[in-house]
Each structure stands twice: as C-alpha cells, then as structure tokens.
Design a protein around this motif. Structure first.
Motif, PDB file in Angstrom:
ATOM      1  N   PRO A  93      13.404  -4.219 -18.661  1.00  0.00           N
ATOM      2  CA  PRO A  93      12.146  -4.750 -18.765  1.00  0.00           C
ATOM      3  C   PRO A  93      11.485  -5.077 -17.252  1.00  0.00           C
ATOM      4  N   GLY A  94      10.422  -4.375 -17.171  1.00  0.00           N
ATOM      5  CA  GLY A  94       9.789  -4.819 -15.594  1.00  0.00           C
ATOM      6  C   GLY A  94      10.673  -4.210 -14.475  1.00  0.00           C
ATOM      7  N   GLU A  95      11.365  -3.325 -14.578  1.00  0.00           N
ATOM      8  CA  GLU A  95      12.145  -2.661 -13.540  1.00  0.00           C
ATOM      9  C   GLU A  95      11.252  -1.503 -12.872  1.00  0.00           C
ATOM     10  N   PRO A  96      11.164  -1.736 -11.527  1.00  0.00           N
ATOM     11  CA  PRO A  96      10.416  -0.575 -10.822  1.00  0.00           C
ATOM     12  C   PRO A  96      10.942   0.744 -10.594  1.00  0.00           C
ATOM     13  N   ARG A  97      10.211   1.629 -10.788  1.00  0.00           N
ATOM     14  CA  ARG A  97      10.611   2.973 -10.399  1.00  0.00           C
ATOM     15  C   ARG A  97      11.207   3.203  -8.985  1.00  0.00           C
ATOM     16  N   ALA A  98      10.430   2.636  -8.013  1.00  0.00           N
ATOM     17  CA  ALA A  98      10.895   2.968  -6.633  1.00  0.00           C
ATOM     18  C   ALA A  98       9.852   1.989  -5.907  1.00  0.00           C
ATOM     19  N   VAL A  99      10.569   1.300  -4.887  1.00  0.00           N
ATOM     20  CA  VAL A  99       9.919   0.430  -3.959  1.00  0.00           C
ATOM     21  C   VAL A  99      10.354   0.561  -2.460  1.00  0.00           C
ATOM     22  N   SER A 100       9.223   0.508  -1.762  1.00  0.00           N
ATOM     23  CA  SER A 100       9.432   1.008  -0.118  1.00  0.00           C
ATOM     24  C   SER A 100       8.387   0.157   0.444  1.00  0.00           C
ATOM     25  N   VAL A 101       8.623   0.169   1.924  1.00  0.00           N
ATOM     26  CA  VAL A 101       7.737  -0.060   2.792  1.00  0.00           C
ATOM     27  C   VAL A 101       7.305   1.077   3.572  1.00  0.00           C
ATOM     28  N   ILE A 102       5.918   1.436   3.705  1.00  0.00           N
ATOM     29  CA  ILE A 102       5.524   2.579   4.830  1.00  0.00           C
ATOM     30  C   ILE A 102       4.847   1.934   5.648  1.00  0.00           C
ATOM     31  N   GLU A 103       5.194   2.435   6.823  1.00  0.00           N
ATOM     32  CA  GLU A 103       4.841   2.172   8.062  1.00  0.00           C
ATOM     33  C   GLU A 103       3.952   3.288   9.084  1.00  0.00           C
ATOM     34  N   LEU A 121       0.471  -3.552  -1.140  1.00  0.00           N
ATOM     35  CA  LEU A 121      -0.101  -4.782  -0.339  1.00  0.00           C
ATOM     36  C   LEU A 121       0.091  -4.537   0.944  1.00  0.00           C
ATOM     37  N   VAL A 122      -0.876  -4.803   1.900  1.00  0.00           N
ATOM     38  CA  VAL A 122      -0.908  -4.955   3.410  1.00  0.00           C
ATOM     39  C   VAL A 122       0.030  -5.931   3.644  1.00  0.00           C
ATOM     40  N   LEU A 123       0.872  -5.616   4.431  1.00  0.00           N
ATOM     41  CA  LEU A 123       1.977  -6.679   5.036  1.00  0.00           C
ATOM     42  C   LEU A 123       1.542  -6.822   6.780  1.00  0.00           C
ATOM     43  N   ARG A 124       1.071  -5.749   7.196  1.00  0.00           N
ATOM     44  CA  ARG A 124       0.788  -5.739   8.691  1.00  0.00           C
ATOM     45  C   ARG A 124      -0.328  -4.931   9.152  1.00  0.00           C
ATOM     46  N   GLY A 125      -1.432  -5.452   9.860  1.00  0.00           N
ATOM     47  CA  GLY A 125      -2.362  -4.415  10.160  1.00  0.00           C
ATOM     48  C   GLY A 125      -3.515  -4.206   9.253  1.00  0.00           C
ATOM     49  N   SER A 126      -4.156  -3.182   9.222  1.00  0.00           N
ATOM     50  CA  SER A 126      -5.251  -2.519   8.105  1.00  0.00           C
ATOM     51  C   SER A 126      -4.810  -1.078   7.984  1.00  0.00           C
ATOM     52  N   SER A 135      -7.263  -4.894   4.458  1.00  0.00           N
ATOM     53  CA  SER A 135      -6.848  -5.860   5.470  1.00  0.00           C
ATOM     54  C   SER A 135      -5.405  -6.350   5.169  1.00  0.00           C
ATOM     55  N   LEU A 136      -5.177  -7.595   6.090  1.00  0.00           N
ATOM     56  CA  LEU A 136      -3.903  -8.420   5.447  1.00  0.00           C
ATOM     57  C   LEU A 136      -3.798  -8.766   4.217  1.00  0.00           C
ATOM     58  N   ARG A 137      -2.766  -8.678   3.664  1.00  0.00           N
ATOM     59  CA  ARG A 137      -2.388  -9.114   2.076  1.00  0.00           C
ATOM     60  C   ARG A 137      -3.597  -8.708   1.103  1.00  0.00           C
ATOM     61  N   ASP A 138      -4.589  -7.811   1.364  1.00  0.00           N
ATOM     62  CA  ASP A 138      -5.212  -7.045   0.241  1.00  0.00           C
ATOM     63  C   ASP A 138      -4.196  -6.312  -0.569  1.00  0.00           C
ATOM     64  N   PHE A 139      -4.666  -6.566  -2.034  1.00  0.00           N
ATOM     65  CA  PHE A 139      -3.672  -5.786  -2.976  1.00  0.00           C
ATOM     66  C   PHE A 139      -4.571  -4.738  -3.582  1.00  0.00           C
ATOM     67  N   LEU A 140      -3.718  -3.718  -3.916  1.00  0.00           N
ATOM     68  CA  LEU A 140      -4.613  -2.402  -4.732  1.00  0.00           C
ATOM     69  C   LEU A 140      -3.356  -1.967  -5.638  1.00  0.00           C
ATOM     70  N   GLY A 155      -2.730   1.255  12.935  1.00  0.00           N
ATOM     71  CA  GLY A 155      -1.247   1.008  12.632  1.00  0.00           C
ATOM     72  C   GLY A 155      -1.207  -0.063  11.452  1.00  0.00           C
ATOM     73  N   ALA A 156      -0.072   0.348  10.436  1.00  0.00           N
ATOM     74  CA  ALA A 156      -0.381  -0.734   9.349  1.00  0.00           C
ATOM     75  C   ALA A 156       1.254  -0.565   8.768  1.00  0.00           C
ATOM     76  N   HIS A 157       1.547  -1.664   8.029  1.00  0.00           N
ATOM     77  CA  HIS A 157       2.677  -1.793   7.108  1.00  0.00           C
ATOM     78  C   HIS A 157       2.238  -1.689   5.501  1.00  0.00           C
ATOM     79  N   LEU A 158       2.603  -0.901   4.712  1.00  0.00           N
ATOM     80  CA  LEU A 158       2.141  -1.194   3.355  1.00  0.00           C
ATOM     81  C   LEU A 158       3.229  -1.102   2.503  1.00  0.00           C
ATOM     82  N   PHE A 159       3.485  -2.284   1.847  1.00  0.00           N
ATOM     83  CA  PHE A 159       4.527  -2.481   0.633  1.00  0.00           C
ATOM     84  C   PHE A 159       4.023  -1.515  -0.494  1.00  0.00           C
ATOM     85  N   VAL A 160       4.866  -0.682  -1.083  1.00  0.00           N
ATOM     86  CA  VAL A 160       4.352   0.315  -2.255  1.00  0.00           C
ATOM     87  C   VAL A 160       5.515   0.213  -3.280  1.00  0.00           C
ATOM     88  N   ARG A 161       4.886  -0.252  -4.403  1.00  0.00           N
ATOM     89  CA  ARG A 161       5.878  -0.383  -5.596  1.00  0.00           C
ATOM     90  C   ARG A 161       5.244   0.528  -6.719  1.00  0.00           C
TER      91      ARG A 161
END
Length: 274
Positions: A93-103, A121-126, A135-140, A155-161
């Motif tokens: 239950p709730g297990e993600p298929r894949a999780v990463s950070v894209i730079e 989720l934006v972790l750095r930059g825009s 922008s920073l900490r915006d969620f989509l 430049g940006a770092h994006l958390f992707v789930r």
C-alpha cells in the motif's frame, strides 16, 4: 524513468561530517554485539537497544545524497535514483513505482516517457514542467499517461515520484500561496495531494519538535528538503531519503535544527496506543 536501477536496501553516509566509517565493518559488528565493557544491566540494556535498532532498520531503505550515484540522462541532465519497486512481488500500500532526483543544468531539457502518475517538487532553482513554471517548493502532480518535458533556464533539482494506483487529477500547489497550517505544537503541515487515506505532504518543524511513536498503514517516504531529523537512531540530513514500508513504524521522530520534509504516506498518522 526506465534507466533507474533497483535501489539497494541501505545506503549510508552523512552530508556533513562523514561518520559512515563508524557504521561499516568492522565497527558495525562491535556496535551490534553486547556491550560487554559496561557494567551489568547497563551493558545489557545498551546491547538490547542496539539490536532492536538494527533489526528495525533492516526493512527500510535509506539513501544518502552524498553517496547516491548521478546517472547521465541527456546533455546537462543527471538523475539520482532513490528507489525502484521490485517487479517480482505485489506492490505494498502506497509503495512508489520509482523515485529519483533529476538535476537540470542551465538550459537543459528532458522529455520523460509516458508512465504512471508523477509528483514533482522543486528542491533547488526553478524549472518548467509540462508547461508549468515552477519555483522552489512548488508541487505538481501529473496524471498517468503524461510524457512531460522538463527544462530550466538557470538550473534546477526536481524530486520526481512515479506511482501506480487510482487515477490522479492534475494538481498544482504553489509554495508562495499554500501557507503552513498548524498540525501539532511546533509543527505545520501542508497537504499537497490526498486520496484513499494516502497523501503527499510537506512538514515544517521548529527546533526541538517531535512526533510520537507511530505505525505506517502505507509506505512512508521522507525526503529531507531542509535541516536534519532523527528517525529512530538514524540521522537524516538535507537531500537524504528514507522509505519505511507499510507495517513498520517509528519510535522517535525529532529535530534539533528545525526541518522541512517532503513526506508521502498516511494522511492520518497511526499513533502508538491510539
């Protein structure tokens, strides 16, 4: 995100002072062994706690940013895999298929293949994701079947789930508009998305704040956006990630520094004894 390898069950190093040599062999065996150098019951109790702590962490996935591999996806694009679900068993239950950070380097772009629902989720930059300027900490959240283009001018770092499960509608939560509703003394919580008792959340905690012991009805993921946090006897620092499978629990959740955490798991925490 088919280039992502299966994440190891544990990957451990600190972003600050690197204490990882003290957690590797031969020191790990010494910590796991009974504390024979301490007198009587004190040594026994310390040994019992260490044994319980090691046993509890065996089923969890902990990835330290400093030790995570950066895999090239395209010119100016790196991916740091955090987790990929095995394909030889049913999903929890709730297990993600894949999780990463894209730079993304300045000016870089990438088109992701169509897949399941994805959270960004934006972790750095825009960045721009599927036509949305973030922008920073915006969620989509994008529904399944999307093949979004990512790009960043500076430049940006994006958390992707990426996740399976019920269809999700496109959802945008902007940091500057969302606010921080109070959740508990010293802790604010922002609900980014929820369905069926599962939720994507941002927590902001003051220095010294803590959460009582609790269990997990869904897989609970924690990504350190800012600050440091103790999850039981594991110290997570900025950029670190931990996945605690459904059916596990945490005895201690506390921060000395104050923290902002992305979490995905139960909407309503299952506190011990309630």
């Amino acid at each position: 995100m088919n280039t992502m390898p299966t994440t190891p069950e544990s990957q451990d190093a600190n972003d600050g002072d690197d204490m990882s040599p003290l957690l590797s062999e031969p020191f790990a065996r010494a910590w796991a062994a009974p504390a024979t150098g301490l007198p009587g019951r004190l040594g026994e109790r310390l040994g019992e706690r260490l044994a319980r702590s090691l046993q509890a962490e065996q089923g969890m996935v902990t990835v330290r940013r400093r030790k995570s591999d950066a895999l090239p996806l395209a010119d100016g694009v790196l991916q740091r895999p955090l987790y990929r679900a095995p394909t030889d068993r049913p999903a929890r239950p709730g297990e993600p298929r894949a999780v990463s950070v894209i730079e993304l380097a300045a000016g870089a772009t990438l088109t992701l293949p169509a897949g399941g629902s994805r959270e960004f989720l934006v972790l750095r930059g825009s960045a721009e994701v599927d036509g949305e300027a973030l922008s920073l900490r915006d969620f989509l959240l994008l529904p399944a079947g999307s093949a979004p283009q990512l790009g960043s001018a500076d430049g940006a770092h994006l958390f992707v789930r990426e996740m399976d499960g019920p269809g999700a509608e496109r959802t945008l939560v902007r940091d500057r508009e969302a606010g921080w509703p109070e959740f508990a003394p010293g802790i604010a919580r922002r609900v980014l998305w929820t369905a069926g008792g599962e939720a994507a959340l941002l927590y902001r905690a003051d220095p010294g704040a803590s959460v009582p012991g609790h269990g997990h009805g869904h897989d609970e993921e924690c990504l350190m956006v800012q600050g440091e946090l103790f999850l039981d006897d594991v110290l997570l620092q900025q950029g670190d990630y931990q996945l605690a499978p459904a059916g596990t629990g945490h005895r201690i959740t506390e921060t000395d520094t104050g923290v902002i955490i992305y979490a995905h798991g139960d909407l309503d925490l299952q506190f011990n004894g309630t």
